[in-house]
Write an enzyme that holds these catalytic residues in place. Structure first.
Site, PDB file in Angstrom:
ATOM      1  N   GLU B  65       0.837  -1.201   0.000  1.00 18.58           N
ATOM      2  CA  GLU B  65       0.000   0.000   0.000  1.00 18.58           C
ATOM      3  C   GLU B  65       0.869   1.248   0.000  1.00 18.58           C
ATOM      4  O   GLU B  65       0.559   2.226  -0.663  1.00 18.58           O
ATOM      5  CB  GLU B  65      -0.956  -0.003   1.196  1.00 18.58           C
ATOM      6  CG  GLU B  65      -2.108  -1.007   1.070  1.00 18.58           C
ATOM      7  CD  GLU B  65      -1.694  -2.447   1.333  1.00 18.58           C
ATOM      8  OE1 GLU B  65      -0.591  -2.662   1.889  1.00 18.58           O
ATOM      9  OE2 GLU B  65      -2.466  -3.360   0.998  1.00 18.58           O
ATOM     10  N   HIS B 134     -12.103  -6.114   7.414  1.00 14.45           N
ATOM     11  CA  HIS B 134     -12.802  -5.860   6.151  1.00 14.45           C
ATOM     12  C   HIS B 134     -14.055  -5.023   6.407  1.00 14.45           C
ATOM     13  O   HIS B 134     -15.013  -5.084   5.663  1.00 14.45           O
ATOM     14  CB  HIS B 134     -13.191  -7.174   5.454  1.00 14.45           C
ATOM     15  CG  HIS B 134     -12.027  -8.017   5.061  1.00 14.45           C
ATOM     16  ND1 HIS B 134     -11.324  -8.785   5.957  1.00 14.45           N
ATOM     17  CD2 HIS B 134     -11.407  -8.184   3.861  1.00 14.45           C
ATOM     18  CE1 HIS B 134     -10.342  -9.414   5.336  1.00 14.45           C
ATOM     19  NE2 HIS B 134     -10.365  -9.064   4.060  1.00 14.45           N
TER      20      HIS B 134
END
Lengths: 412, 346
Positions: B65, B134
């Protein structure tokens, strides 16, 4: 397996501490001229040894030897030497200015001048450098007006950055000098992205990334190498190993177990370990990597072996963690002295010319400092407007910040 | 202006359409992230784009990321308009240094010489049994950073218009996509079948290019007694809660968290005299605290009741206890009713 004794943690220690006699026997140094010069389309795996050797051109007798000799003209050599001397005198002047309270902090690049100066002159005008705070030579070698550098350092009324940034965090897009950040390592992956953009657009410009030995431990170093390895963008990945990250010697960054150049091989990136105090070697290897990048052959990793001769910054006292005179024993010497000796040996330079150059540059920088001082210093004289602090947060001033600016004005 | 033809789209299709339009319109737009290229994204938001625009415009990245955002900043500095994707908002934190220290401050520290015109798309929010990693709503970590815009659409029409606006914006934008409402407007009644977007008016999306302004809230339901401030999935849950409460609620979809449309909020609360703030993110130091202070500072003399906050609990997002954690219509309705009752004590 039978356990013979209790486990213990290995914490690397430098070879010497304050009071010890400097000892650099752990630095492996190849003879000048020994390293071969591969063709620019070489595959990384075939030049593994170059990540362990030390590419050197200038020998101990100031001769330029071997395949890497870049055959620079008298004019080019003089320009390189001038840039390095100017960088050093600039540093000395600004170090003094900090002590006089004209700015809050300064960092010198003493001993590392060859790396930024030679690489700047080996690349092209439209290439983009992503420096750390110790590559001021990139601007000086590009004949950037030193008065503007000092205006920024003094955070004065002529500071282009409006007083918002720390001293020496220059940003000079037109001179291929990316905005410096205090967060270490971040610019390394940004440089890779810039090079990817150049490749995406089918441009011919390349990027040059800088990081210090200590900051190679940041995740950004790894990310940059992965992306450079995957997309093969035109980027030079420079690791300036000056042996020290503030008080931590390079072993704490992982340099005891393996040098920094050889890390490139895990990513199949051609990698060199180079004498960072040898102007000719810096120029030649930078040029090689530049040619490789420009010809779409991908990135190159270069570990520049050098020594941080001065304190980390004006806030640092190196005598608390290393021998006070260790730079005198540094086996790769001083980059300015070595190039100067070489030019004298070639018969194109003299002690007298050198002294004249030093005097002339001292005057030049003194005059620039005086000129900058007239625009104010951190302590006195004209300042950037207080309102400057609200500028450039966003392209346009949003309402909530506009209100805060009004509040500030009302409260003053 | 000529009427554009309308198409029925869900959020995914609207987002993909926005990317498609911008890739076609501006050669400097590039789209990349994990599984974004050949595969078309784990949520299908980039499906077919690589085939249409080529690998140098739409491509897969390593799982890094910070590398994704770091390289995007470099591309932005070069002059591209990168639209990187972070697969889940829960995984944006490795890039936090690049976002908060670099993208957000590049313009400021260089006096506008360099900027980071990135749009970081990232699916966020819970209600999908996503568990701890999530389901998160980390918007407050970004609204606290000066120099970034934070956007979260709640329907296909806004998603497309806001995304086009975000890509054209010269400042970095974090574009949160509530994944719970990718396929239909979820109202919090998890035991009832979910309606597809096609039954909702905001699924009628104009073909082609249009923009929804960043920094403008939308009053999605007018009312007189309580103002409910919500964004993302919670807009739909709040509408259901308003109905359940029987109270006349004015429901405001903030759409942009920063810069915040304070005017719309203040106007509404001055009218209703009461305010309930709803978000999925944890309560303490959540974005609701900022909203609460905006209302308190600007509407103090108009307030008839304490400002209520209905948020995720101050815990990591649990798995089995999904519906105990997720702010439900019932919890929000209770806050609405409580808010009105305060007045009755007088």
């Amino acid at each position: 397996m039978k356990r013979s004794k209790p486990l213990s943690l290995h914490v690397p220690e430098p070879s010497t501490r304050p009071g010890d006699k400097p000892d650099f026997s752990h630095i492996s140094i190849s003879q000048a001229g020994n390293a071969n010069k591969p063709s620019i389309d070489v595959c990384a795996s075939s030049i593994r040894q170059l990540a362990f050797d030390l590419v050197r051109v200038l020998d101990d007798d100031a001769n330029a030897v071997g395949d890497w000799q870049p055959n620079l003209s008298k004019q080019e050599l003089t320009k390189g030497l001038t840039a390095m001397v100017k960088t050093r005198i600039f540093d000395e002047r600004l170090q003094m200015a900090q002590r006089q309270g004209k700015t809050s902090i300064y960092v010198q690049c003493r001993g590392e001048e060859a790396i930024a100066c030679a690489q700047k002159l080996a690349l092209s005008k439209h290439d983009m450098f992503f420096p750390t705070y110790r590559q001021q030579g990139l601007l000086i070698a590009d004949d950037f007006p030193v008065v503007d550098m000092i205006n920024q350092i003094y955070s004065n009324s002529k500071d282009k950055l409006g007083g918002r940034s720390l001293p020496f965090f220059y940003s000079e897009k037109d001179h291929g000098f990316f905005s410096i950040s205090g967060n270490l390592g971040t610019q390394f992956s940004q440089a890779v992205g810039w090079a990817m953009a150049s490749a995406i657009k089918g441009d011919n410009r390349i990027a040059s990334a800088f990081i210090g030995d200590g900051s190679t431990a940041e995740s950004d170093f790894h990310a940059a190498l992965v992306f450079a390895s995957v997309y093969k963008p035109p980027v030079l990945l420079n690791v300036v190993n000056n042996q020290w990250a503030i008080s931590s010697y390079q072993g704490i960054a992982g340099g005891e177990a393996a040098n920094f150049a050889c890390r490139g091989h895990g990513f199949n990136i051609p990698s060199f370990r180079v004498d960072g105090n040898d102007y000719l070697a810096v120029y030649a290897v930078s040029k090689w990597a530049e040619q490789r990048a420009r010809n779409n052959l991908g990135p190159t990793l270069i570990e520049w072996v050098t020594y941080r001769a001065a304190a980390h910054s004006t806030s640092d006292d190196p005598s608390r963690y290393r021998p006070i005179d260790d730079y005198q024993s540094w086996p790769l010497g001083d980059p300015i002295e070595r190039l100067k000796a070489h030019m004298i040996k070639l018969g194109i330079w003299s002690e007298q010319q050198h002294q004249q150059l030093e005097q002339q540059l001292t005057q030049e920088i003194k005059a620039a400092a005086k000129q900058a001082e007239a625009n104010g210093t951190l302590k006195s004289g004209p300042h950037p407007a207080a309102e400057e602090l609200f500028e450039h947060v966003f392209k346009e001033l949003p309402e909530h910040i506009l209100k805060q600016r009004q509040q500030m004005q009302e409260q003053q | 202006m000529a009427e554009s033809k309308l198409q029925t789209m869900n959020m995914i299709e609207a987002i993909k359409d926005a990317l498609d339009i911008m890739l076609a319109k501006d050669d400097n737009v590039v789209v990349f992230g994990e599984d974004v290229g050949y595969f078309g994204g784990v949520f299908r938001a980039t499906d077919g784009l690589q085939q249409k625009y080529g690998k140098s415009r739409v491509f897969d990245t390593p799982i890094s990321e910070l590398g994704i955002v770091g390289t995007a900043i470099g591309m932005g500095a070069y002059g591209l308009r990168p639209v990187p994707e972070i697969q889940f908002a829960d995984y944006i934190l490795p890039a936090y240094d690049q976002i908060a220290s670099e993208a957000a401050r590049l313009r400021y520290r260089s006096s506008g010489e360099f900027n980071a015109p990135l749009t970081i798309r990232t699916p966020c929010g819970g209600g999908i049994f996503g568990g701890q990693t999530h389901s998160q709503s980390p918007e407050a970590l970004f609204t606290h950073v000066a120099g970034i815009k934070t956007v979260m659409p709640s329907n296909p029409y806004d998603a497309k218009g806001l995304l086009i606006q975000a890509i054209e914006d010269d400042d970095p934008v974090i574009f949160f996509e509530p994944k719970r409402i990718y396929n239909g407007p979820f109202d919090g009644y998890h035991d009832k079948p979910v309606q597809p977007w096609s039954t909702h008016p905001k699924s009628q999306v104009p073909e082609g290019y249009y923009k929804v302004p960043i920094g403008k809230a939308a009053v999605v339901q007018e009312g007189s007694d309580v103002t409910v401030l919500a964004y993302g999935t919670m807009v739909h849950v709040s509408l259901a809660a308003a109905k359940l409460s029987g109270v006349s609620c004015e429901v405001v979809d903030l759409r942009t968290l920063l810069p915040l449309d304070s005017q719309t909020i203040v106007d509404s609360v001055k009218k209703t005299g009461r305010c309930v703030i709803v978000h999925e993110a944890t309560k303490t130091s959540g974005f609701g605290a900022e909203l609460l202070s905006v209302v308190q500072e600007n509407c103090f003399y108009y307030l008839e009741a304490p400002i209520e906050r209905v948020c995720g609990w101050d815990t990591p997002y649990p798995h089995a206890q999904e519906w105990d954690y997720f702010p439900s219509p019932k919890r929000i309705a209770s806050a609405i009713v409580r808010s009105v009752k305060e007045l009755d004590y007088e």
